[in-house]
Enzyme design. Structure first.
Site, PDB file in Angstrom:
ATOM      1  N   ALA A  91       0.846  -1.206   0.000  1.00 50.56           N
ATOM      2  CA  ALA A  91       0.000   0.000   0.000  1.00 50.56           C
ATOM      3  C   ALA A  91       0.879   1.253   0.000  1.00 50.56           C
ATOM      4  O   ALA A  91       2.079   1.184   0.265  1.00 50.56           O
ATOM      5  CB  ALA A  91      -0.894  -0.024   1.238  1.00 50.56           C
ATOM      6  N   GLY A 121      -0.968  -6.300 -10.203  1.00 57.46           N
ATOM      7  CA  GLY A 121      -1.251  -7.097  -8.998  1.00 57.46           C
ATOM      8  C   GLY A 121      -2.061  -8.342  -9.348  1.00 57.46           C
ATOM      9  O   GLY A 121      -1.818  -9.430  -8.830  1.00 57.46           O
ATOM     10  N   SER A 144      -6.400  -2.114   1.203  1.00 58.45           N
ATOM     11  CA  SER A 144      -7.775  -1.982   1.673  1.00 58.45           C
ATOM     12  C   SER A 144      -8.458  -3.346   1.765  1.00 58.45           C
ATOM     13  O   SER A 144      -8.048  -4.312   1.115  1.00 58.45           O
ATOM     14  CB  SER A 144      -8.549  -1.093   0.699  1.00 58.45           C
ATOM     15  OG  SER A 144      -8.496  -1.684  -0.588  1.00 58.45           O
ATOM     16  N   GLU A 203      -3.082  -8.207   4.982  1.00 56.22           N
ATOM     17  CA  GLU A 203      -2.946  -7.134   5.990  1.00 56.22           C
ATOM     18  C   GLU A 203      -3.805  -5.977   5.519  1.00 56.22           C
ATOM     19  O   GLU A 203      -3.382  -5.183   4.682  1.00 56.22           O
ATOM     20  CB  GLU A 203      -1.487  -6.686   6.091  1.00 56.22           C
ATOM     21  CG  GLU A 203      -0.526  -7.754   6.554  1.00 56.22           C
ATOM     22  CD  GLU A 203      -0.603  -8.007   8.049  1.00 56.22           C
ATOM     23  OE1 GLU A 203      -1.301  -7.276   8.770  1.00 56.22           O
ATOM     24  OE2 GLU A 203       0.058  -8.962   8.497  1.00 56.22           O
ATOM     25  N   LEU A 204      -5.028  -5.889   6.041  1.00 52.78           N
ATOM     26  CA  LEU A 204      -6.002  -4.969   5.440  1.00 52.78           C
ATOM     27  C   LEU A 204      -6.417  -3.855   6.404  1.00 52.78           C
ATOM     28  O   LEU A 204      -5.730  -3.598   7.390  1.00 52.78           O
ATOM     29  CB  LEU A 204      -7.201  -5.792   4.955  1.00 52.78           C
ATOM     30  CG  LEU A 204      -6.797  -7.042   4.142  1.00 52.78           C
ATOM     31  CD1 LEU A 204      -8.008  -7.880   3.790  1.00 52.78           C
ATOM     32  CD2 LEU A 204      -6.010  -6.673   2.896  1.00 52.78           C
ATOM     33  N   THR A 216      -3.206   1.644  11.483  1.00 54.84           N
ATOM     34  CA  THR A 216      -3.438   1.635  12.932  1.00 54.84           C
ATOM     35  C   THR A 216      -3.884   3.003  13.477  1.00 54.84           C
ATOM     36  O   THR A 216      -3.941   3.194  14.697  1.00 54.84           O
ATOM     37  CB  THR A 216      -2.151   1.214  13.674  1.00 54.84           C
ATOM     38  OG1 THR A 216      -1.089   2.062  13.217  1.00 54.84           O
ATOM     39  CG2 THR A 216      -1.799  -0.235  13.439  1.00 54.84           C
ATOM     40  N   GLU A 221     -13.746   2.466   7.258  1.00 55.90           N
ATOM     41  CA  GLU A 221     -12.427   3.088   7.443  1.00 55.90           C
ATOM     42  C   GLU A 221     -12.247   4.207   6.422  1.00 55.90           C
ATOM     43  O   GLU A 221     -12.131   3.950   5.227  1.00 55.90           O
ATOM     44  CB  GLU A 221     -11.315   2.036   7.223  1.00 55.90           C
ATOM     45  CG  GLU A 221      -9.911   2.604   7.368  1.00 55.90           C
ATOM     46  CD  GLU A 221      -8.837   1.728   6.727  1.00 55.90           C
ATOM     47  OE1 GLU A 221      -9.072   1.211   5.621  1.00 55.90           O
ATOM     48  OE2 GLU A 221      -7.758   1.572   7.327  1.00 55.90           O
TER      49      GLU A 221
HETATM   50  P1  NAD Z   1      -5.315  -0.241  -1.978  1.00 58.02           P
HETATM   51  O1  NAD Z   1      -6.124  -1.408  -1.573  1.00 58.02           O
HETATM   52  O2  NAD Z   1      -5.939   0.777  -2.846  1.00 58.02           O
HETATM   53  O3  NAD Z   1      -3.994  -0.737  -2.753  1.00 58.02           O
HETATM   54  C1  NAD Z   1      -3.024  -1.563  -2.132  1.00 58.02           C
HETATM   55  C2  NAD Z   1      -2.244  -2.315  -3.193  1.00 58.02           C
HETATM   56  O4  NAD Z   1      -3.094  -3.305  -3.789  1.00 58.02           O
HETATM   57  C3  NAD Z   1      -1.745  -1.452  -4.351  1.00 58.02           C
HETATM   58  O5  NAD Z   1      -0.457  -1.891  -4.700  1.00 58.02           O
HETATM   59  C4  NAD Z   1      -2.758  -1.740  -5.452  1.00 58.02           C
HETATM   60  O6  NAD Z   1      -2.250  -1.559  -6.756  1.00 58.02           O
HETATM   61  C5  NAD Z   1      -3.056  -3.217  -5.200  1.00 58.02           C
HETATM   62  N1  NAD Z   1      -4.355  -3.706  -5.666  1.00 58.02           N
HETATM   63  C6  NAD Z   1      -5.548  -3.078  -5.604  1.00 58.02           C
HETATM   64  N2  NAD Z   1      -6.530  -3.893  -6.044  1.00 58.02           N
HETATM   65  C7  NAD Z   1      -5.946  -5.067  -6.379  1.00 58.02           C
HETATM   66  C8  NAD Z   1      -6.429  -6.310  -6.910  1.00 58.02           C
HETATM   67  N3  NAD Z   1      -7.721  -6.487  -7.168  1.00 58.02           N
HETATM   68  N4  NAD Z   1      -5.540  -7.300  -7.124  1.00 58.02           N
HETATM   69  C9  NAD Z   1      -4.232  -7.147  -6.853  1.00 58.02           C
HETATM   70  N5  NAD Z   1      -3.713  -5.984  -6.375  1.00 58.02           N
HETATM   71  C10 NAD Z   1      -4.559  -4.959  -6.140  1.00 58.02           C
HETATM   72  O7  NAD Z   1      -4.777   0.415  -0.623  1.00 58.02           O
HETATM   73  P2  NAD Z   1      -4.016   1.795  -0.397  1.00 58.02           P
HETATM   74  O8  NAD Z   1      -4.960   2.928  -0.597  1.00 58.02           O
HETATM   75  O9  NAD Z   1      -2.707   1.809  -1.121  1.00 58.02           O
HETATM   76  O10 NAD Z   1      -3.648   1.682   1.158  1.00 58.02           O
HETATM   77  C11 NAD Z   1      -4.516   1.992   2.187  1.00 58.02           C
HETATM   78  C12 NAD Z   1      -5.151   0.752   2.786  1.00 58.02           C
HETATM   79  O11 NAD Z   1      -4.154  -0.177   3.188  1.00 58.02           O
HETATM   80  C13 NAD Z   1      -5.938   1.053   4.048  1.00 58.02           C
HETATM   81  O12 NAD Z   1      -7.122   0.317   4.024  1.00 58.02           O
HETATM   82  C14 NAD Z   1      -5.021   0.583   5.157  1.00 58.02           C
HETATM   83  O13 NAD Z   1      -5.669   0.270   6.361  1.00 58.02           O
HETATM   84  C15 NAD Z   1      -4.402  -0.614   4.525  1.00 58.02           C
HETATM   85  N6  NAD Z   1      -3.146  -0.973   5.174  1.00 58.02           N
HETATM   86  C16 NAD Z   1      -3.153  -2.058   6.018  1.00 58.02           C
HETATM   87  C17 NAD Z   1      -1.991  -2.411   6.681  1.00 58.02           C
HETATM   88  C18 NAD Z   1      -1.970  -3.578   7.624  1.00 58.02           C
HETATM   89  O14 NAD Z   1      -0.888  -4.026   7.938  1.00 58.02           O
HETATM   90  N7  NAD Z   1      -3.102  -4.092   8.061  1.00 58.02           N
HETATM   91  C19 NAD Z   1      -0.815  -1.667   6.503  1.00 58.02           C
HETATM   92  C20 NAD Z   1      -0.845  -0.573   5.628  1.00 58.02           C
HETATM   93  C21 NAD Z   1      -2.027  -0.242   4.974  1.00 58.02           C
END
Ligand code: NAD
Length: 513
Positions: A163, A228, A245, A266-267, A301, A400
């Site tokens: 992310a 991805g 996410s 890890e979402l 977090t 969120e």
């Molecule tokens: P996002 O879900 O938009 O993207 C994350 C990654 O997933 C990017 O690299 C994106 O290109 C890829 N992606 C998106 N859809 C996909 C699919 N269908 N198949 C494969 N890859 C795909 O998230 P973001 O906006 O970059 O980050 C914010 C989110 O990440 C928040 O929800 C946050 O809570 C979460 N996050 C969680 C943790 C954890 O450890 N739990 C840590 C950091 C961020």
């Protein structure tokens, strides 16, 4: 672009236009025309661009990684640990430059940018020790002159999808562990932060090159969701570790599950701090404000909800409002500022939309939000952290929003507070502020917090690498980083050896010929 940033880009080997992928020290050929442009949320300027990996680029990377795995898996684990040790040292040398680029490309404060690189160094140190501790159990066989034990082998290629908000640390958590376990890695970083990823690739590739290790152990492919998806649908990648996410995690989990691969998810989080009537309110204030506005509310977090005892509700709310009045919002590279920008204008739109929805549902804003304008906020990504009094079951509170919006909820009894804390779909981080031992222990007990992380007298935000990191429910159930999280990166094999002269069967079964 300021001179400082240009010299940082030069030091980290980033050009104005960068290639789609790298399997090692040299960038791959530029095979297609799709380009990612990385604009800084700090000042809205174009930092540099990078090509998006095509399906053919991606395929070439997977072949290279498969080839590299055949050699890397035979390197003794402590020797793999030595490579990771050198990687940690290389990060130490590049901490200032990489931390600054993290701050400039992602928008978090400079201190948090340096902290993120420190976390990378810490996980390398952890992984070096781990490389001598990939223990399996031995067990007693029920058959005479037999020995039973289990051992752990590498999986192969670990696909890492990350992310934007922790653009480099999350990759390093996965990579340091995956490498000592004998895996090779393919990383697809967020399309919003490709340049910090390129910088990391340069740093790690040099370590491999200096040790005469063939290219292909650590690989980078740039692109958006489609790249991805190439990974998640690819049977050549046994483990996908995906951070992002919940929406993304559901898609990734389904795609990897459909091919019976392993996924580590890890979402999103929806983290609450319970402020008890027995809390130290001054300490609680620091935890709550840092948790809510740190990284402009863009940590998984981040503190999204405060569940406050009715007897201290008014006093604590007054302290919060006063503290918010003192927040300095602006350039995150200026260490006098507390709050930097959101990642982009889409995030600003999501923030405004959440505020509007909260008001529609009856939320009462005690600190109003809004978008800042003027020369200092030229990127259009700077927003005011805000606070609303709400009910926990508002739809928007259950969701969120990745922005500095803090929700206040009042409670009467601890049972009620814990029930409120748990009554959201996500289960990442949680905390209670209390000096009362009974309350603290109840919060941590089986009838307490249902989250992967539960803290006492610490906020929800931030974690040390020594513990396993991750959460339950819609947070995905994965665990990364410390403790025994390494097991997710290996396959377990049970071995039974017969050193007798006969072949006794288990459970005493007779089979005579
Ligand atoms: P996002 O879900 O938009 O993207 C994350 C990654 O997933 C990017 O690299 C994106 O290109 C890829 N992606 C998106 N859809 C996909 C699919 N269908 N198949 C494969 N890859 C795909 O998230 P973001 O906006 O970059 O980050 C914010 C989110 O990440 C928040 O929800 C946050 O809570 C979460 N996050 C969680 C943790 C954890 O450890 N739990 C840590 C950091 C961020």
């Amino acid at each position: 672009m300021s001179t400082d940033i240009q010299s940082i880009l030069n030091k980290l080997g980033i050009n104005a236009s960068n290639a789609a992928y790298s399997t090692g020290s040299n960038w791959g050929v530029e095979l297609n025309a799709n380009t990612l442009e990385s604009f800084s949320p700090v000042d809205g300027k174009l930092i540099a661009s990078a090509k998006v990996a095509s399906a053919a680029d991606y395929d070439a990377v997977v072949h290279k990684a498969q080839e590299a795995f055949t050699a890397w898996r035979t390197v003794p684990a402590p020797k793999r640990g030595e490579i990771v040790r050198q990687f940690g040292d290389a990060l130490r040398e590049n901490k200032d430059a990489l931390g600054t680029l993290v701050s400039y490309e992602m928008g978090k404060s400079l201190q948090e940018g340096f902290g993120e690189v420190q976390e990378m160094i810490d996980i390398c140190d952890f992984a070096v020790g781990l490389s001598r501790q990939l223990y399996g159990l031995t067990m007693h066989s029920e058959r005479p002159s037999h020995r039973m034990y289990e051992q752990w082998h590498p999986l192969g290629i670990v696909g890492i999808i990350s992310a934007f908000n922790f653009p480099v640390a999350v990759w390093s958590w996965n990579t340091a562990l995956a490498l000592v376990c004998g895996n090779v890695c393919i990383w697809k970083p967020s399309e919003k932060t490709p340049l910090t990823a390129i910088a990391c690739q340069h740093i790690i590739a040099k370590v491999f090159k200096d040790n005469d290790i063939a290219e292909g152990v650590c690989n980078l492919v740039l692109g958006d969701r489609e790249v991805g998806e190439l990974m998640t649908n690819d049977g050549r990648i046994p483990l996908i570790s995906a951070t992002g996410s919940t929406r993304m995690g559901k898609a990734v989990g389904a795609a990897v599950g459909a091919r019976l691969g392993k996924s580590l998810l890890e979402l999103g989080g929806n983290n609450a701090i319970i402020i008890s009537e027995h809390a130290d309110l001054d300490m609680s204030l620091i935890g709550a404000v840092f948790g809510a506005v740190g990284t402009a509310g863009q940590r998984c977090t981040s503190t999204r909800r405060l569940i406050i005892h009715e007897s201290v509700y008014d006093a604590f709310t007054a302290k919060l409002v006063k503290a918010y009045g003192q927040l300095r919002i602006g350039d995150p590279l200026d260490q006098n500022n507390h709050v930097g920008p959101l990642i982009d204008t889409d995030a600003v739109a999501a923030y405004l939309d959440s505020i509007a929805k909260c008001k529609e549902e009856g939320g009462n804003f005690v600190v109003e939000g809004g978008v800042l304008s003027g020369d200092a906020y030229i990127s259009g990504c700077y927003v005011k952290p805000c606070i609303a009094e709400v009910q926990n079951d508002f739809k928007i509170v259950q969701h969120e929003t990745f922005a500095p919006i803090l929700y206040l909820i009042k409670y009467k009894t601890l049972d009620e507070a814990i029930a409120l804390q748990n009554a959201v779909p996500q289960g990442l981080s949680s905390a209670i502020m209390t000096l009362n031992l009974r309350e603290a222990e109840q919060f941590l007990s089986a009838k307490g917090s249902d989250c992967g992380i539960a803290n006492v007298n610490i906020g929800t935000s931030g974690a040390e690498i020594g513990g396993a990191f991750g959460g339950e429910k819609e947070t995905g159930g994965g665990r990364e980083s410390g403790s025994d999280a390494w097991r997710a990166y290996m396959r377990r094999q049970t071995n039974t050896i017969n050193y007798s002269n006969t072949l006794p069967l288990a459970q005493g079964i007779k089979f005579d010929l």
